[in-house]
Structures are given as C-alpha cells and as structure tokens.
Design an enzyme around this catalytic site. Structure first.
Site, PDB file in Angstrom:
ATOM      1  N   ASP A 292      38.127  40.030  29.039  1.00 14.07           N
ATOM      2  CA  ASP A 292      39.536  40.113  29.397  1.00 14.07           C
ATOM      3  C   ASP A 292      40.349  39.405  28.304  1.00 14.07           C
ATOM      4  O   ASP A 292      39.791  38.803  27.377  1.00 14.07           O
ATOM      5  CB  ASP A 292      39.770  39.493  30.791  1.00 14.07           C
ATOM      6  CG  ASP A 292      41.001  40.058  31.467  1.00 14.07           C
ATOM      7  OD1 ASP A 292      41.054  40.134  32.698  1.00 14.07           O
ATOM      8  OD2 ASP A 292      41.931  40.465  30.733  1.00 14.07           O
ATOM      9  N   GLU A 485      49.525  39.969  38.112  1.00 13.50           N
ATOM     10  CA  GLU A 485      48.514  38.904  37.983  1.00 13.50           C
ATOM     11  C   GLU A 485      48.952  37.623  38.692  1.00 13.50           C
ATOM     12  O   GLU A 485      49.548  37.672  39.777  1.00 13.50           O
ATOM     13  CB  GLU A 485      48.208  38.673  36.498  1.00 13.50           C
ATOM     14  CG  GLU A 485      47.634  39.921  35.824  1.00 13.50           C
ATOM     15  CD  GLU A 485      47.089  39.641  34.452  1.00 13.50           C
ATOM     16  OE1 GLU A 485      47.399  40.381  33.512  1.00 13.50           O
ATOM     17  OE2 GLU A 485      46.317  38.688  34.286  1.00 13.50           O
TER      18      GLU A 485
HETATM   19  C1  GLC Z   1      45.049  41.096  31.614  1.00 17.54           C
HETATM   20  C2  GLC Z   1      44.296  41.543  32.851  1.00 17.54           C
HETATM   21  C3  GLC Z   1      43.453  42.761  32.634  1.00 17.54           C
HETATM   22  C4  GLC Z   1      44.060  43.628  31.556  1.00 17.54           C
HETATM   23  C5  GLC Z   1      44.039  42.859  30.257  1.00 17.54           C
HETATM   24  C6  GLC Z   1      44.717  43.627  29.123  1.00 17.54           C
HETATM   25  O1  GLC Z   1      45.109  39.698  31.571  1.00 17.54           O
HETATM   26  O2  GLC Z   1      43.502  40.585  33.525  1.00 17.54           O
HETATM   27  O3  GLC Z   1      43.360  43.448  33.892  1.00 17.54           O
HETATM   28  O4  GLC Z   1      43.317  44.834  31.423  1.00 17.54           O
HETATM   29  O5  GLC Z   1      44.641  41.577  30.364  1.00 17.54           O
HETATM   30  O6  GLC Z   1      46.084  43.755  29.370  1.00 17.54           O
END
Ligand code: GLC
Length: 590
Positions: A292, A485
């Site tokens: 992530d 988030e």
């Molecule tokens: C974010 C998320 C993830 C996402 C990634 C790229 O923090 O947790 O779901 O795909 O970063 O944006």
C-alpha cells in the site's frame, strides 16, 4: 494500435513472438537485467512526485500510479491519454524497453477522471446482492480506465468490515464473507474481462490483504480503527477471510495489495507467513504483491530494515509513492540490501519474474501505448445506464407507511443537504482523494432525477430547509459528508443535528416525510425513525442519481437488501446483538 517501432528495443520486438512461452521470455529478460533494472521494476511512484520524467527511462521504473486526486494538470480525457503515453514512451526508451504498468484507484468507476461514470460504492453494490450488476459495473469501469491508457485498478476491496466506525466501511461489499466472496469474484472477472472494441486489458487488485476490516477499535490511527490490529487465530482467518482471496486468486486476479493493518501484532506488510507462506505457497497466487501507499514505512525499524523485511516477506513491488521517502532513496537502499545479500537474488528474481509475467499477460508488451479512439467510452450513455441500474438495485427500503411509491397527483418537496449535491452522493475517492461537495463532476443529483422523471401530475419543488414551501410529501435527503480512509474514522455515528432539524421542519408543515440517508455505513437512526413515514438507505450512489427517483416513483420495485446488519447502536457494528434491522432486511412495494 499505434506502435512506436523506432523505440521498440530488440527485447521488446523479440518479446512479441507468439511461439515462445511467457515464462521463457521472462527468464531470458531477467538474465539480461542488471540489479539496477530489477530494482527499478520493483519500484512504483506516484507521477506527481517524479523528480524528472527522464527518471522513468534512466532507472527503468516498473510502475507509476495516480493516487487519490492525482491527475493531469488539466483533468480532460485527452490529457489522461497524453499523460500515460508520455510516461510509457520514457519506459520504452529504457535499455531493455520494458513497458511500465500504470495503476489507479478506479474503485467506483474511473473516479479520478472528470466526466467518468461514478458507480455506487461497494456498500451499495453489496445491497444489490447481485453479482451480475457488479460484473457489469466492473466491466464498464474497465472500459473507461482502458480508454485513458491505464492498465491497472486497485480494486476490488474485499474487506468484510465489522466495525462501522471504520472510515472504509463503504469500500466493503458486506460484513458477510460469503457475499464478499461472490461479489469480489464478479468484480475481478469484470475488471479483467476483455473490453468491448478495445484490445487493451485492465488488471485488478484484491485488497487489502488481510483483515483490514476486522481491526480492534482503539488500536488504529488516532486510537481509532483504520490500520489497527486484527486479532484472529489462523484457523478463523482461514475460515472467514481467506476464502474470498482464494476465490479471487482462482478467478485469476493478477495483483494483491498488502494491508496496512497488523495481524496479531505483526504488520501485514512485513509478514512472510501471510505474503509468502499463505498467499503464494498455500493459495497458489502467481501474480504479484503490491504494497500500500508507503505501507512498508509503517513496519517497525528504520527504512532499510523495512525494505529488507517486506521484500523478504514476499513484497514484489513497493508503492514507494515518493511522497514520504524519496524513491531514489528506496532504490539505493534496496540495491544496497541486495549487494549485502540481506535479500537473496532469488527473491528479487522471483519478484521481477512475477511483475514481468503480469505485464505480459496484461498485453503491455504488445500494446504499450494508447490512442484516442475510445474516449467516448468515458461517461458513455451505456455506462451511465448501467450506473442507474446499479443505483436502483442498491436502494434499501426499510420503512414505508403508505408513503411510497409516490404515484398520486402530489406536490413533492425535496429538502436536505444531500438533495442536490453530486459530491455528497458520490462520497470519497471521487475526483479528489477525499471527494468534495457540489458539482465536482458530471452527473444527475437526486433532485435533478426527481424533476426529470416526475410522472404527469406530480410537481417536484426544491426547498432545502423544508420550511418555506407547502407540499403533500417531503423527501428529505440527509447524511454524511464525503470522506476517505482514516478521515472517516469516527467514535460516534449519530445523525447530524442540522439534518434532524430539516426533518422536523417538514413534519411541522404537516407533510408525510420520506427520509433518504446518504452514508458509507449504518448510522444511529433508531432514536428518530418512529417519526418518519418512510426510510431508505441509498448509501453512496454516485453520479446516476436518477436511479433513486426510479424507485421513489414506483418505476422500479425496490429489491435492495442490507448487506450489513443495522444495530440499534451503530457503533456496535456487525457483531451487535441488538439489531434494528437484520442482515438481508429490505422491503419491496407489494
Ligand atoms: C491508499 C489506500 C489504498 C489505495 C492506495 C493507492 O492509502 O489504502 O486502498 O489503493 O493508497 O491510492
């Protein structure tokens, strides 16, 4: 498809020969690669943080992404193709000409792109209970993603959210692992299906592995939920959460994203048991594991040890992002770790081999560049109709005391913060990372849908506070402002006082009151619902708000059913023993 023959290296030309297996091609490429080129392939950067576009060629960067809100200067469809092609040409100009793979969070449509169809978030798709509409939504999303050249969506999220105080509850289809499995497979197949007319492919990403929706309240960021600790025995993990990932793997998902949370106190990003022993060895996953966003940075220890721990655990590509740690620092430390044999070359070759095989299977070596021939796919009438159908099927009618459908001649008053607010009905992950308010993109608000589709004899009038126009019935749209988030983590899930006041105003005018809730989760309606004549949860429906009017006017008999049980106290989450509505609850008109 346009090919730039001049920039195709010998390797790229050779790699297009159909009679040599992908495995053989990849083995031959790896033999030619330097350590620096292997490190480059394992590096993913958000395009906004590139020091110099030439770095893509000079460092043989394997992947770029657009994180939430990351788009070209001018957010036009052509600008996206130009952005993608510009970066891809740099990659093709590298010594070996290995194409880059570009990822984006197209999680409810191609949602970074202005004018793209915005579909209901997963909580609404879960309420449809219908894998076919999920497949259609994912196929339509892929057609819009591919039209911009982009090859990879970081979707579906196959979390099974349990604590609704989690800001990412709406990214889950359901709290029920069985429904998540069924809809997750439909989404993977839809995203990765061959795209009508367009020879390009999009690959999917099952996320976040594993236990993202099962953390203990108080162990997450800001002592709340997101990125907390998931306490589950291995047996329970295998009975409840693994099956949806196994089904996604069996459906051919090409990538899996590691989760920020910890499992029994160990960060998933650094867990060899999870990323290698279980996911790759036991479950047979042959794609690649992506971290992530700066996810490895959260592993205890300094950055170099984070790199060593995560890559040795089975991380194949690191979403460095470049926002926190500089990507050149990442590449230098990874190179150092290899040279010091802290990471065996066999692990590096395995990671690069996985990445290259996915790139071959995604057709990137044959079709690395994009033209402008498919831009009409973006926000097309056909895709918007799919969106409207998904919205219809996502509406969950939970109370109706002879208020709906609105059929007799009547004056309908439409009120509330969410009535004419495209940003609110789309929710997070829309154009900007955190979404926004009002006219953030193209679409139909709930009010516009009601006005456009009102049957003969029914007058629809907007009265935002429901305090100035008399009518027979009031539709009051209340709910949550957009969030994404951990910005959506809450310790309380009460209905906003301002919303309750508008409902009171409508009642004071003597009107029947239909309350519609825009939200990413069940909320505390129990203290108030007895005063409402009708209530429906419409979740985060996206750009095609007319789908709600189809239900309200009786053109569609509601079929939506709760994919999350609705507690009396919403903070108790899916495990609450005091439910207002059970999992599967929902009314139809007959
Ligand atoms: C974010 C998320 C993830 C996402 C990634 C790229 O923090 O947790 O779901 O795909 O970063 O944006």
């Amino acid at each position: 498809m346009k090919k730039i023959l001049s920039s195709l290296t010998i390797l790229a030309l050779f790699s297009c020969q159909p009679d040599i297996s992908i495995d053989q091609k990849v083995d031959d490429i790896i033999k030619q690669m330097t350590i620096a080129e292997k490190v480059g392939q394992m590096t993913q950067i958000d395009h906004r943080f590139l020091d110099d576009h030439a770095d893509i060629k000079d460092y043989a960067i394997g992947s770029l992404l657009s994180g939430g809100g990351s788009h070209p200067e001018e957010n036009t469809h052509k600008a996206w193709v130009d952005l993608y092609n510009g970066y891809q040409e740099k990659a093709l100009a590298s010594r070996l000409g290995i194409p880059l793979i570009y990822g984006i969070d197209a999680v409810h449509g191609h949602n970074n792109v202005k004018g793209a169809t915005i579909f209901p978030h997963n909580i609404g798709l879960g309420a449809t209970g219908n894998p076919e509409i999920v497949r259609s939504v994912s196929e339509a999303t892929a057609s819009e993603v591919a039209a911009t050249g982009i090859n990879w969506t970081f979707a579906p999220c196959i979390a099974t959210p349990q604590d609704y105080r989690w800001g990412r509850t709406y990214e889950g289809f359901s709290s029920d692992p069985k429904l998540v499995l069924e809809l997750g497979v439909a989404a993977v197949e839809g995203y990765q299906s061959s795209i009508k007319k367009n020879p390009r492919k999009v690959i999917a990403c099952a996320k976040h592995f594993i236990g993202d929706g099962n953390t203990t309240f108080g162990t997450g960021l800001n002592n709340l939920v997101d990125r907390g600790n998931t306490k589950l025995t291995k047996e329970t993990l295998k009975e409840t959460l693994i099956p949806a990932y196994q089904a996604a793997v069996d459906a051919g998902v090409e990538t899996v994203m590691a989760s920020y949370n910890s499992w029994n106190g160990v960060k998933c990003h650094g867990s060899k048991e999870l990323l290698t022993d279980i996911l790759k060895d036991e479950m047979g996953f042959e794609g690649f594991v992506i971290s992530d966003w700066a996810g490895i940075d959260e592993i205890p220890g300094d950055y170099k040890s984070d790199i060593v721990t995560s890559v040795n655990a089975g991380m194949d590509m690191v979403m460095v992002s470049g926002e926190a740690e500089p990507y050149k620092k990442f590449m230098a430390l990874l190179t150092e770790a290899i040279e010091e044999e802290l990471i065996p070359m066999s692990r590096i070759d395995d990671a690069v081999s996985r990445i290259l095989k996915v790139k071959f299977r995604a057709g990137l070596f044959e079709n690395p560049l994009m033209d402008y021939d498919y831009l009409t796919e973006i926000g097309s009438d056909e895709n918007r109709e799919i969106g409207r159908d998904a919205v219809r099927q996502s509406v969950v009618l939970l109370k109706n005391e002879s208020a709906l459908p609105i059929s007799k001649a009547a004056r309908v008053i439409v009120a509330g913060r969410g009535a004419d607010n495209l940003g609110m009905q789309c929710g997070g992950w829309t154009i900007e990372w955190q979404g926004g308010q009002g006219d953030i993109t193209e679409g139909t608000t709930l009010l516009e849908g009601l006005i456009e589709n009102a049957p003969e004899g029914i007058e629809v009038v907007s009265d935002p506070l429901a305090n100035s126009v008399k009518g027979d019935i009031a539709i009051v749209v209340i709910g949550e402002d957009p969030y994404t988030e951990f910005f959506g983590d809450r310790d309380s899930l009460n209905i906003d006082e301002e919303d309750l006041q508008v409902i009171e105003n409508a009642k004071a005018q003597g009107m029947k009151v239909v309350v519609l809730l825009i939200s990413g989760r069940p909320m505390n309606i129990a203290p108030h619902i007895q005063n409402w004549d009708a209530f429906a949860a419409i979740w985060l429906p996206g750009s095609e708000g007319a789908g709600v009017s189809d239900v309200l006017f009786g053109n569609f008999n509601p079929t939506g059913r709760l994919s999350f049980p609705w507690p009396v106290k919403a903070e108790e989450g899916a495990k609450s023993e005091s439910l207002l509505y059970n999992l599967g609850a929902g009314l139809s008109y007959e």
